[in-house]
Design a protein around this motif. Sequence first.
Motif, PDB file in Angstrom:
ATOM      1  N   VAL A 119       0.959 -11.616   6.412  1.00  0.00           N
ATOM      2  CA  VAL A 119       0.723 -10.887   7.669  1.00  0.00           C
ATOM      3  C   VAL A 119      -0.773 -10.740   7.925  1.00  0.00           C
ATOM      4  N   ALA A 120      -1.533 -10.460   6.876  1.00  0.00           N
ATOM      5  CA  ALA A 120      -2.977 -10.318   7.036  1.00  0.00           C
ATOM      6  C   ALA A 120      -3.602 -11.619   7.528  1.00  0.00           C
ATOM      7  N   ARG A 121      -3.133 -12.752   6.982  1.00  0.00           N
ATOM      8  CA  ARG A 121      -3.668 -14.037   7.425  1.00  0.00           C
ATOM      9  C   ARG A 121      -3.217 -14.358   8.851  1.00  0.00           C
ATOM     10  N   TYR A 122      -1.953 -14.073   9.156  1.00  0.00           N
ATOM     11  CA  TYR A 122      -1.399 -14.403  10.469  1.00  0.00           C
ATOM     12  C   TYR A 122      -2.062 -13.579  11.571  1.00  0.00           C
ATOM     13  N   THR A 123      -2.359 -12.322  11.280  1.00  0.00           N
ATOM     14  CA  THR A 123      -2.957 -11.440  12.277  1.00  0.00           C
ATOM     15  C   THR A 123      -4.477 -11.367  12.158  1.00  0.00           C
ATOM     16  N   ASN A 124      -5.027 -12.150  11.227  1.00  0.00           N
ATOM     17  CA  ASN A 124      -6.482 -12.157  11.005  1.00  0.00           C
ATOM     18  C   ASN A 124      -7.008 -10.740  10.781  1.00  0.00           C
ATOM     19  N   SER A 125      -6.329 -10.023   9.881  1.00  0.00           N
ATOM     20  CA  SER A 125      -6.682  -8.626   9.642  1.00  0.00           C
ATOM     21  C   SER A 125      -7.025  -8.371   8.178  1.00  0.00           C
ATOM     22  N   HIS A 126      -7.696  -9.338   7.557  1.00  0.00           N
ATOM     23  CA  HIS A 126      -8.145  -9.142   6.178  1.00  0.00           C
ATOM     24  C   HIS A 126      -9.132  -7.978   6.115  1.00  0.00           C
ATOM     25  N   SER A 127      -9.089  -7.245   5.036  1.00  0.00           N
ATOM     26  CA  SER A 127     -10.066  -6.174   4.828  1.00  0.00           C
ATOM     27  C   SER A 127     -10.232  -5.927   3.336  1.00  0.00           C
ATOM     28  N   THR A 128     -11.403  -5.425   2.958  1.00  0.00           N
ATOM     29  CA  THR A 128     -11.637  -5.067   1.564  1.00  0.00           C
ATOM     30  C   THR A 128     -10.660  -3.984   1.128  1.00  0.00           C
ATOM     31  N   PHE A 129     -10.426  -3.035   2.013  1.00  0.00           N
ATOM     32  CA  PHE A 129      -9.481  -1.960   1.722  1.00  0.00           C
ATOM     33  C   PHE A 129      -8.083  -2.519   1.461  1.00  0.00           C
ATOM     34  N   GLY A 130      -7.604  -3.399   2.355  1.00  0.00           N
ATOM     35  CA  GLY A 130      -6.264  -3.950   2.215  1.00  0.00           C
ATOM     36  C   GLY A 130      -6.080  -4.695   0.909  1.00  0.00           C
ATOM     37  N   ALA A 131      -7.102  -5.486   0.546  1.00  0.00           N
ATOM     38  CA  ALA A 131      -7.021  -6.247  -0.706  1.00  0.00           C
ATOM     39  C   ALA A 131      -6.974  -5.305  -1.908  1.00  0.00           C
ATOM     40  N   ARG A 132      -7.791  -4.237  -1.856  1.00  0.00           N
ATOM     41  CA  ARG A 132      -7.817  -3.297  -2.978  1.00  0.00           C
ATOM     42  C   ARG A 132      -6.524  -2.475  -3.043  1.00  0.00           C
ATOM     43  N   PHE A 133      -6.032  -2.067  -1.884  1.00  0.00           N
ATOM     44  CA  PHE A 133      -4.771  -1.326  -1.792  1.00  0.00           C
ATOM     45  C   PHE A 133      -3.654  -2.141  -2.436  1.00  0.00           C
ATOM     46  N   ASP A 134      -3.579  -3.407  -2.081  1.00  0.00           N
ATOM     47  CA  ASP A 134      -2.556  -4.304  -2.599  1.00  0.00           C
ATOM     48  C   ASP A 134      -2.696  -4.472  -4.112  1.00  0.00           C
ATOM     49  N   MET A 135      -3.927  -4.660  -4.576  1.00  0.00           N
ATOM     50  CA  MET A 135      -4.173  -4.900  -5.995  1.00  0.00           C
ATOM     51  C   MET A 135      -3.820  -3.670  -6.834  1.00  0.00           C
ATOM     52  N   GLU A 136      -4.169  -2.480  -6.346  1.00  0.00           N
ATOM     53  CA  GLU A 136      -3.878  -1.266  -7.103  1.00  0.00           C
ATOM     54  C   GLU A 136      -2.381  -1.011  -7.201  1.00  0.00           C
ATOM     55  N   LEU A 137      -1.637  -1.350  -6.149  1.00  0.00           N
ATOM     56  CA  LEU A 137      -0.184  -1.205  -6.210  1.00  0.00           C
ATOM     57  C   LEU A 137       0.417  -2.182  -7.214  1.00  0.00           C
ATOM     58  N   ASP A 138      -0.114  -3.408  -7.247  1.00  0.00           N
ATOM     59  CA  ASP A 138       0.342  -4.382  -8.245  1.00  0.00           C
ATOM     60  C   ASP A 138       0.156  -3.828  -9.650  1.00  0.00           C
ATOM     61  N   ALA A 139      -1.044  -3.283  -9.903  1.00  0.00           N
ATOM     62  CA  ALA A 139      -1.357  -2.758 -11.230  1.00  0.00           C
ATOM     63  C   ALA A 139      -0.439  -1.584 -11.579  1.00  0.00           C
ATOM     64  N   LEU A 140      -0.190  -0.713 -10.609  1.00  0.00           N
ATOM     65  CA  LEU A 140       0.664   0.443 -10.854  1.00  0.00           C
ATOM     66  C   LEU A 140       2.110   0.018 -11.112  1.00  0.00           C
ATOM     67  N   LEU A 141       2.606  -0.937 -10.342  1.00  0.00           N
ATOM     68  CA  LEU A 141       3.973  -1.421 -10.537  1.00  0.00           C
ATOM     69  C   LEU A 141       4.138  -2.036 -11.924  1.00  0.00           C
ATOM     70  N   ILE A 142       3.169  -2.840 -12.341  1.00  0.00           N
ATOM     71  CA  ILE A 142       3.232  -3.456 -13.672  1.00  0.00           C
ATOM     72  C   ILE A 142       3.224  -2.390 -14.757  1.00  0.00           C
ATOM     73  N   MET A 143       2.388  -1.360 -14.593  1.00  0.00           N
ATOM     74  CA  MET A 143       2.338  -0.293 -15.585  1.00  0.00           C
ATOM     75  C   MET A 143       3.671   0.438 -15.674  1.00  0.00           C
ATOM     76  N   LEU A 144       4.292   0.699 -14.529  1.00  0.00           N
ATOM     77  CA  LEU A 144       5.584   1.395 -14.511  1.00  0.00           C
ATOM     78  C   LEU A 144       6.679   0.552 -15.168  1.00  0.00           C
ATOM     79  N   LEU A 145       6.647  -0.754 -14.941  1.00  0.00           N
ATOM     80  CA  LEU A 145       7.626  -1.635 -15.578  1.00  0.00           C
ATOM     81  C   LEU A 145       7.434  -1.645 -17.097  1.00  0.00           C
ATOM     82  N   CYS A 146       6.188  -1.596 -17.522  1.00  0.00           N
ATOM     83  CA  CYS A 146       5.914  -1.545 -18.961  1.00  0.00           C
ATOM     84  C   CYS A 146       6.455  -0.251 -19.571  1.00  0.00           C
ATOM     85  N   VAL A 147       6.251   0.849 -18.862  1.00  0.00           N
ATOM     86  CA  VAL A 147       6.791   2.128 -19.336  1.00  0.00           C
ATOM     87  C   VAL A 147       8.316   2.060 -19.407  1.00  0.00           C
TER      88      VAL A 147
END
Length: 241
Positions: A119-147
């Motif tokens: 969606v970010a590529r299709y709407t040309n709405s890349h942002s530093t915030f969006g990339a970091r938001f996405d990355m932090e959720l990935d990290a949190l999800l992986i941590m929860l799965l490990c727990v």
Amino acid sequence: MPLFSNASSCTPHKSLYTAFELLLGSLILIIIGNALPLLMLGSSNWWVAGGFYAFISILILIFWPHGALGWANRVTLIRAVLVAIVAAGSLAGAFKDAIWQWLLIAVIALLLDGVDGWVARYTNSHSTFGARFDMELDALLIMLLCVGLWEFESLGAWVLLIGGMRYLFVMAGWRFKWLTAPLFASFRRKAVCVWQVAALLLALTPLSSPLMANLLALSALVSLVYSFGIDVRWLYARSKP
């Protein structure tokens, strides 16, 4: 490097738009949570889900200065709702009696990881915030799965290294500043991230034997160590005069 950029340009008027969208996200959390009574067993589960979502919402209000979130960040916000439910299901092993529901929520959160980027590529709405938001959720999800894997399969505390390695890397950057330099874009890094989540999900299914769960988790850890090793070596080489 700041957590997110442009936080200082946020205005109260724009924050109202952001707050309204976050309120809608909380309503989605309530709707999905009520549809999953086996995961949201009691008030403590709701408090965990609400606490996770409230914390994420506060960070968004602080670091997103542009008002309306935009479609890519809205998809990521739905991912945040799902991750909050995964966190709530992890409380006291509530997910054990609803493992397939818990895994389904985690899988949908994983699949949406590709949607928000598209969606970010299709709407040309890349942002530093969006990339970091996405990355932090990935990290949190992986941590929860490990727990969850630690609780459900009793693999041992070593499995927490899979989810904790990124946080250890960030903390190491406080001491060794060369670790905080920007990294080059890498398909290998993305592939390892996807495999981590996939391996953990497969290991958590009741269909996996204890041996298979151990092997899957170990493969996630080995691939992660390999990927981090390449990045650390590259950052160290660039830090040299």
